[in-house]
Write an enzyme that holds these catalytic residues in place. Structure first.
Site, mmCIF file in Angstrom:
data_model
loop_
_atom_site.group_PDB
_atom_site.id
_atom_site.type_symbol
_atom_site.label_atom_id
_atom_site.label_comp_id
_atom_site.label_asym_id
_atom_site.label_seq_id
_atom_site.Cartn_x
_atom_site.Cartn_y
_atom_site.Cartn_z
ATOM 1 N N LEU A 33 17.619 20.358 20.653
ATOM 2 C CA LEU A 33 16.906 19.463 19.486
ATOM 3 C C LEU A 33 16.972 20.165 18.357
ATOM 4 O O LEU A 33 16.581 21.978 18.498
ATOM 5 C CB LEU A 33 15.431 18.804 19.982
ATOM 6 C CG LEU A 33 15.045 18.158 21.674
ATOM 7 C CD1 LEU A 33 14.122 17.683 21.534
ATOM 8 C CD2 LEU A 33 16.210 16.645 21.056
ATOM 9 N N HIS A 37 16.855 15.089 14.994
ATOM 10 C CA HIS A 37 16.084 14.440 16.402
ATOM 11 C C HIS A 37 14.430 13.927 16.361
ATOM 12 O O HIS A 37 13.908 13.356 15.895
ATOM 13 C CB HIS A 37 15.713 15.298 17.729
ATOM 14 C CG HIS A 37 17.684 15.149 18.254
ATOM 15 N ND1 HIS A 37 18.156 17.018 18.123
ATOM 16 C CD2 HIS A 37 18.575 14.898 18.157
ATOM 17 C CE1 HIS A 37 19.485 16.641 18.778
ATOM 18 N NE2 HIS A 37 20.254 15.604 19.114
HETATM 19 P P1 AMP Z 1 22.711 13.093 20.212
HETATM 20 O O1 AMP Z 1 21.404 14.485 21.101
HETATM 21 O O2 AMP Z 1 23.125 13.981 19.422
HETATM 22 O O3 AMP Z 1 22.690 12.766 21.604
HETATM 23 O O4 AMP Z 1 21.706 12.815 19.050
HETATM 24 C C1 AMP Z 1 20.393 12.219 19.616
HETATM 25 C C2 AMP Z 1 20.264 10.814 18.529
HETATM 26 O O5 AMP Z 1 19.701 11.681 17.071
HETATM 27 C C3 AMP Z 1 21.409 10.027 18.352
HETATM 28 O O6 AMP Z 1 20.865 8.734 17.298
HETATM 29 C C4 AMP Z 1 22.126 10.936 16.880
HETATM 30 O O7 AMP Z 1 22.867 10.038 15.821
HETATM 31 C C5 AMP Z 1 20.282 11.613 15.927
HETATM 32 N N1 AMP Z 1 20.890 12.423 15.687
HETATM 33 C C6 AMP Z 1 21.429 13.615 15.388
HETATM 34 N N2 AMP Z 1 21.599 14.592 14.738
HETATM 35 C C7 AMP Z 1 20.761 13.593 14.031
HETATM 36 C C8 AMP Z 1 21.400 14.353 12.427
HETATM 37 N N3 AMP Z 1 21.822 15.230 11.331
HETATM 38 N N4 AMP Z 1 20.342 13.717 11.496
HETATM 39 C C9 AMP Z 1 19.652 12.727 12.119
HETATM 40 N N5 AMP Z 1 19.666 11.710 13.831
HETATM 41 C C10 AMP Z 1 20.130 12.703 14.296
#
Ligand code: AMP
Length: 284
Positions: A33, A37
């Site tokens: 995270l 996140h």
């Molecule tokens: P992940 O753990 O990469 O599958 O991401 C989980 C959630 O966090 C997804 O909805 C991603 O789009 C969001 N997320 C990942 N990186 C970012 C970021 N830099 N800014 C905003 N949301 C993010």
């Protein structure tokens, strides 16, 4: 904060929350995270009675030569961040729990998944929609929060929820960036020093694209050429795609009329990073 690892316990807890009239805000993640996140979690926490976060590195959304095995995992650190953010339940199922023997059903969204990352990562979005549909059935949230950094994923989930009549509001939130502009991503952990510098070309190229549009450029081929040039000015970078598409249906666009999504996927060393910006014609 409860840490739940089985589907039946999660369903039971979700029923308990719903029975007491709580609105459940849900943030599905693959862990490792970061502030991106946490921004989703904080919003979900503010807008609902109970925040449920899942951490599950979903094998079915990784291709055979992708980074499933090396994907960063640190449950202890993630759990304390969830606790600090006021998370009520952290759901961390195992792969065997999520995919039981004989499992034969997938959820597939046509059209939107055929371009951009869908074209380069065959099967990726089927993995995403299937696991998110399963998580929605297990957690039964009222609202679910997704980052617009994964813009195509957000659109695909919205389509799935609408088409399958799921009674869940999907909320997309802006990309959180490092101070120097790099979009936060768990995959940034892979970057060596020179690659971290090379990776800055992504956000720099998006800024340059916005400036071209401000100056009146409407030819998106010209925008993509400039973006490509900036990304390739760093020796660490190799382009997977640079595309301009309609923000709703993701069809390819070559002229900017109102709004266009400029979407990038770039290998910086071995790390595949994505980023995007909405280009908009300002009318006063
Ligand atoms: P992940 O753990 O990469 O599958 O991401 C989980 C959630 O966090 C997804 O909805 C991603 O789009 C969001 N997320 C990942 N990186 C970012 C970021 N830099 N800014 C905003 N949301 C993010």
């Amino acid at each position: 904060m409860k840490i739940i690892t089985t589907i039946s316990d999660m369903q039971e807890d979700s029923n308990r929350l719903r029975d007491q009239g709580d609105r459940i805000g849900f943030v599905p993640t693959m862990g490792s995270l970061h502030e991106g996140h946490l921004s989703l979690m904080r919003r979900a926490q503010e807008e609902n009675h109970a925040l449920v976060v899942s951490i599950f590195v979903n094998p079915t959304q990784f291709g055979p030569n992708e980074d499933y095995d090396s994907y960063p995992r640190d449950l202890e650190r993630d759990a304390s961040l969830c606790r600090e953010t006021g998370c009520e339940v952290l759901f961390t199922p195992s792969v065997d729990e999520m995919y039981r023997e004989g499992n034969a059903t997938t959820v597939s969204v046509a059209g939107l998944t055929e371009t951009l990352c869908g074209a380069c990562r065959p099967g990726h979005f089927n993995g995403v929609t299937t696991v998110v549909a399963k998580l929605f059935n297990i957690v039964r949230p009222h609202r679910a929060y997704f980052g617009l950094k994964d813009y195509q994923q957000y659109r695909v989930i919205c389509r799935m929820v609408e088409d399958l009549n799921m009674d869940i509001k999907i909320i997309g939130l802006p990309t959180v960036r490092e101070e120097d502009g790099l979009a936060m991503s768990s995959r940034n952990n892979y970057l060596e020093h020179d690659e971290r510098i090379g990776a800055l070309a992504l956000s720099r190229s998006l800024d340059a694209a916005r400036q071209l549009v401000e100056k009146g450029v409407r030819d998106l081929d010209e925008v993509r050429r400039r973006v490509t040039e900036i990304i390739l000015s760093e020796p660490t970078n190799r382009i997977d795609y640079v595309s301009t598409v309609h923000p709703d249906d993701l069809r390819s666009l070559s002229t900017l009329q109102d709004r266009a999504l400029l979407a990038l996927a770039v290998y910086v060393g071995d790390a595949r990073l994505i980023d995007n910006a909405v280009l908009e014609v300002k009318r006063d």
